[in-house]
Design an enzyme around this catalytic site. Sequence first.
Site, PDB file in Angstrom:
ATOM      1  N   ARG A   1       4.567  46.933  25.000  1.00  0.00           N
ATOM      2  CA  ARG A   1       4.386  45.873  23.899  1.00  0.00           C
ATOM      3  C   ARG A   1       5.487  44.620  25.089  1.00  0.00           C
ATOM      4  O   ARG A   1       6.420  44.953  25.446  1.00  0.00           O
ATOM      5  CB  ARG A   1       4.593  46.203  22.533  1.00  0.00           C
TER       6      ARG A   1
ATOM      7  N   SER B   1       4.272  47.194  15.228  1.00  0.00           N
ATOM      8  CA  SER B   1       5.135  49.078  14.805  1.00  0.00           C
ATOM      9  C   SER B   1       4.876  49.068  13.973  1.00  0.00           C
ATOM     10  O   SER B   1       3.942  48.828  13.079  1.00  0.00           O
ATOM     11  CB  SER B   1       6.960  48.870  14.517  1.00  0.00           C
TER      12      SER B   1
ATOM     13  N   ASP C   1      16.095  58.201  19.004  1.00  0.00           N
ATOM     14  CA  ASP C   1      16.066  58.047  21.138  1.00  0.00           C
ATOM     15  C   ASP C   1      16.602  56.363  21.246  1.00  0.00           C
ATOM     16  O   ASP C   1      15.825  55.875  21.664  1.00  0.00           O
ATOM     17  CB  ASP C   1      14.664  58.005  21.337  1.00  0.00           C
ATOM     18  N   HIS C   2      15.753  56.019  19.184  1.00  0.00           N
ATOM     19  CA  HIS C   2      15.959  54.480  19.252  1.00  0.00           C
ATOM     20  C   HIS C   2      17.306  53.519  19.660  1.00  0.00           C
ATOM     21  O   HIS C   2      17.791  52.782  20.327  1.00  0.00           O
ATOM     22  CB  HIS C   2      15.417  53.417  18.591  1.00  0.00           C
TER      23      HIS C   2
ATOM     24  N   ASP D   1       6.547  56.132  13.827  1.00  0.00           N
ATOM     25  CA  ASP D   1       6.596  55.963  14.722  1.00  0.00           C
ATOM     26  C   ASP D   1       4.562  55.110  15.494  1.00  0.00           C
ATOM     27  O   ASP D   1       3.977  56.058  15.412  1.00  0.00           O
ATOM     28  CB  ASP D   1       7.118  56.007  16.220  1.00  0.00           C
TER      29      ASP D   1
ATOM     30  N   ARG E   1       7.522  49.780  11.655  1.00  0.00           N
ATOM     31  CA  ARG E   1       8.054  49.740  11.044  1.00  0.00           C
ATOM     32  C   ARG E   1       8.233  49.204   8.971  1.00  0.00           C
ATOM     33  O   ARG E   1       7.655  47.988   8.740  1.00  0.00           O
ATOM     34  CB  ARG E   1       9.821  48.737  11.571  1.00  0.00           C
TER      35      ARG E   1
HETATM   36  C1  MIC Z   1       7.798  50.461  18.247  1.00  0.00           C
HETATM   37  O1  MIC Z   1       8.078  50.346  19.643  1.00  0.00           O
HETATM   38  O2  MIC Z   1       7.915  49.590  18.438  1.00  0.00           O
HETATM   39  C2  MIC Z   1       9.313  50.489  17.563  1.00  0.00           C
HETATM   40  C3  MIC Z   1      10.177  50.260  17.753  1.00  0.00           C
HETATM   41  O3  MIC Z   1       9.403  52.227  18.621  1.00  0.00           O
HETATM   42  C4  MIC Z   1       9.073  50.919  16.389  1.00  0.00           C
HETATM   43  C5  MIC Z   1       9.159  52.095  15.596  1.00  0.00           C
HETATM   44  C6  MIC Z   1      10.448  51.117  14.609  1.00  0.00           C
HETATM   45  O4  MIC Z   1      10.336  49.466  14.297  1.00  0.00           O
HETATM   46  O5  MIC Z   1      11.335  51.840  14.185  1.00  0.00           O
HETATM   47  C7  MIC Z   1       6.945  50.982  16.002  1.00  0.00           C
HETATM   48  O6  MIC Z   1       6.600  51.525  17.222  1.00  0.00           O
HETATM   49  O7  MIC Z   1       7.335  52.038  15.566  1.00  0.00           O
HETATM   50 FE1  SF4 Z   2      10.587  53.778  21.609  1.00  0.00          FE
HETATM   51 FE2  SF4 Z   2       8.811  52.056  21.216  1.00  0.00          FE
HETATM   52 FE3  SF4 Z   2       9.795  51.976  23.254  1.00  0.00          FE
HETATM   53 FE4  SF4 Z   2       8.053  53.943  23.226  1.00  0.00          FE
HETATM   54  S1  SF4 Z   2       7.285  51.793  22.398  1.00  0.00           S
HETATM   55  S2  SF4 Z   2       9.764  53.615  23.665  1.00  0.00           S
HETATM   56  S3  SF4 Z   2       8.750  54.600  20.415  1.00  0.00           S
HETATM   57  S4  SF4 Z   2      10.806  51.577  21.375  1.00  0.00           S
END
Ligand code: MIC
Ligand code: SF4
Length: 648
Positions: free
Chosen positions: A379, A534, A64-65, A119, A536
Site C-alpha cells: 500500500r 484495511s 507484529d504491528h 487484517d 481496521r
Molecule cells: C494495514 O496493512 O493497513 C493493516 C495495518 O495491517 C490493517 C490492519 C490495521 O489497521 O490494524 C489491515 O490491513 O487490515
Molecule cells: Fe503488516 Fe498490514 Fe503491512 Fe501486512 S500490510 S505488513 S499486515 S501493516
Amino acid sequence: MGLTVFEKILKAHLVEGSMEKGACVALRMDQTLTQDATGTMACLEFEAIGIPRVQTELSVSYVDHNMIQGDYKNPDDHRFLQDFSTRYGIIFSRPGNGICHHVHLERFARPGKTLIGSDSHTPTAGGVGMIAIGAGGLDVALAMAGEPFTITMPEVVRVYLTGQLQPFVSAKDVILEILGRISVKGGVGKVLEYSGPGVASLNVPERATMTNMGAETGATTSIFPSDGMTRRWLRAQAREYQWTSIEADPDASYDDILEIDLSRVEPMVAKPFQPDNVVPVSEIEGTPVDQVMFGSCTNSSLRDIMAVHHILAGRTVHPRVDAGISPGSRQVLLESASTGTLDGLIASGVRILESSCGACIGMGFAPPTDGISLRTINRNFLGRCGHKSGKVFLVSPEVAAASAITGEITDPRSLGIEPRAFEMPEKFLIDDSMLLAPSAEPEKIRIRRGPNIAALPEMPPLPGKINGDVLLKVEDDITTDHIIPGGAGILPLRSNIPEISKHTFEVLDPTFPDRALEKGGGFIIGGENYGQGSSREHAAIAPRYLGVKAVIVKSFARIHLANLVNFGILPLVFENAEDYDSINQGDRLSFETHALDEGNRVEIVNESRGRSIPARSPVSEKDLQIIRAGGRLGYIGNRRKNNVEGSG
Ligand code: MIC
Ligand code: SF4
C-alpha cells in the site's frame, strides 16, 4: 456442473444460504487470526459477547504491528493480548516471532480450511488453497465465539496463468500487473482464483505474494489450488500430513477470466498514492530514491530475502539511500542467518529491522520530507509511511535491491547480474517456542489491562428520523488510512476510542473531529469505493463516537461496509451517482429511517438546497436491524434479552 476451488471449500463449510451469486452465505470458520493493532478491540468485543473459550479449531493472536515501545501503551497491549490468549484458548505469537500472515502461512495455513482474520491481508493464506478472508475485529470475535461468517456470494474470476516468470521478474510484478489492469475496485464482490499451467511454476511464498496483494483489488479473497507445490511447502514445514489435493473440476464454471502469460510480465511499479497507479519500471527509470524498504507480509519470505541478497552481494547501498529490511518471520531470520544471507545484507549496508510490519504501517523508518521511498509492501496511500510528504512506490524485491545500489529506480535486468533460481529448503528450521499454548487452567489467569485500554463506547439505537450537517465531502477511493491513519504516534491509541477519534480524517481535514463534536454529529459524503484498504474497525467506531450517523457514497469497499453496520452507522448509496454533485459540505440533510423498512430506499432531504435525493441501503434486512439496534453488540444484547423474556 463442476466446482471451482473456492466453491468446493465453501460448499464444505456452508452453514446457511445457497451458493447463488449475490446471495448471503454463512460459512463455518475453522481458524481465526488477530494482530495487535486490531486485536485488543477484538478481545474487548469477545469479552462483551461473553463466551468462556474460543470455539474454533485454531485461533492465533499475533503481535507484529505496534512494535515500537515508545511508552507503556504498546507493551501494555501486548501483555493484555498474551493474558487474554492464555485465558481464552488462543495461541499467542510473541513479539519477534514475525508478521501474522507470514507466520500463519508457515505454521498454520491448511488446504481446504477456512480462516477469518482481523487484517485485510488474511487472504495471504489462500496461497495454500484455503478460503482466507479479512474482516473487522467484531466479525472475528464472533467467529471465535463459534458464529458463522456471512459474505455475499462472490463471482469467481479465473486468473489463467501460462508461461514462466523471467529472471529478475517476480510474483509482485504479476500482482502489480493485475492491479494495473483491474484497478483497486476491480475485485470488489469477486474472488480471484488462480489456475492454468503457469501455476505449477510458482512456489507457495510466491503464490502468497499474489493472494496477499489481491486485497488491493478489493477482492473478497484470492486462492490457489492445493497441488504438489503446496505439498512441498507443507513437507518443508513438517506438516505434510495436512496436505490434501484441491483442484477445480475440469468443467468448473467461472464468471470471468483474466489471462496472464508469466513469460511476458515485466518489472512493474505502483506510483503514489494508489496501488493501481501501475507502470512498467522502464517508464520511470532514473528517478532518484531516498529510501528502500524490503519486507511486509507481501514480500518478506526467504525467497525474497535471498533474491535481494543475490543482487546486493558484494555491492554496497548507494550513499543517497537509506535501506532497511524486515524479514517476515523468525524462521526467515534464522534461515537467513544460517545461509550467510544476513551477513551479506549487513555487509552491503542494509539496516536489519526487526521482524514486524514496521515501515509498512509507518511504525518507524519513515522517509525524509518529500522523500521517495521504494518499498516491497502492498500500500502506498497518502500519509501511510508516517507523514504526508513521503512518496511511496511499490515494487518487487528485485527492483528494490537494484535501486538500492544505483540510488535511482532501476530495472534489475539492466545490471548484468547472473540470474540464480531460488531453491526451497527441503526442511525449514522449525522452532515454535515463540508460539505460546493457552493455559490448561484458564480460570487462574488474571488479565492485566493498561490504563490506555478504554471500555467500548456506548452505542444507542438509530432514531427514526435523523438530521444533521454534511461534516465532510470526499472523493473516490478514500481509504481507511485516510479515515484513521497509521503511524507510530496514532497506532498506540488503537485500544482507546476517545483518544484515537481525535485523529479521524487527520490526513484530509484535521478540523474534522472538533467540528463533528461541535455539530453533534452529522453525515459524510463520499465517492466510489469508500473505505478501501484495511480492516481496521476504528475507521467506523471513531466516526460513530464523533456522532456520524450515516455515510452516503457512490459505492463501498467490502470490509468497511461491514464495519459500518457492526457499529451502527447507516451506509447509503446514491440511487443516481450524479446526485453526489448536488450535496456540498455544510449542507443540512434529514430523512426518515423508518422508510428503510420499505424496500431499502430512502429520500434524503437536502434542506439547504430544497431538494430530495433518492438513496438506498446496500445491506441486508438483518444488517438494517443491527444498525437500528445501534450496532451488532446492541443487537446481540437485545436478542438475548428477548430470549430471556420470551422464555420467562
Ligand atoms: C494495514 O496493512 O493497513 C493493516 C495495518 O495491517 C490493517 C490492519 C490495521 O489497521 O490494524 C489491515 O490491513 O487490515
Ligand atoms: Fe503488516 Fe498490514 Fe503491512 Fe501486512 S500490510 S505488513 S499486515 S501493516
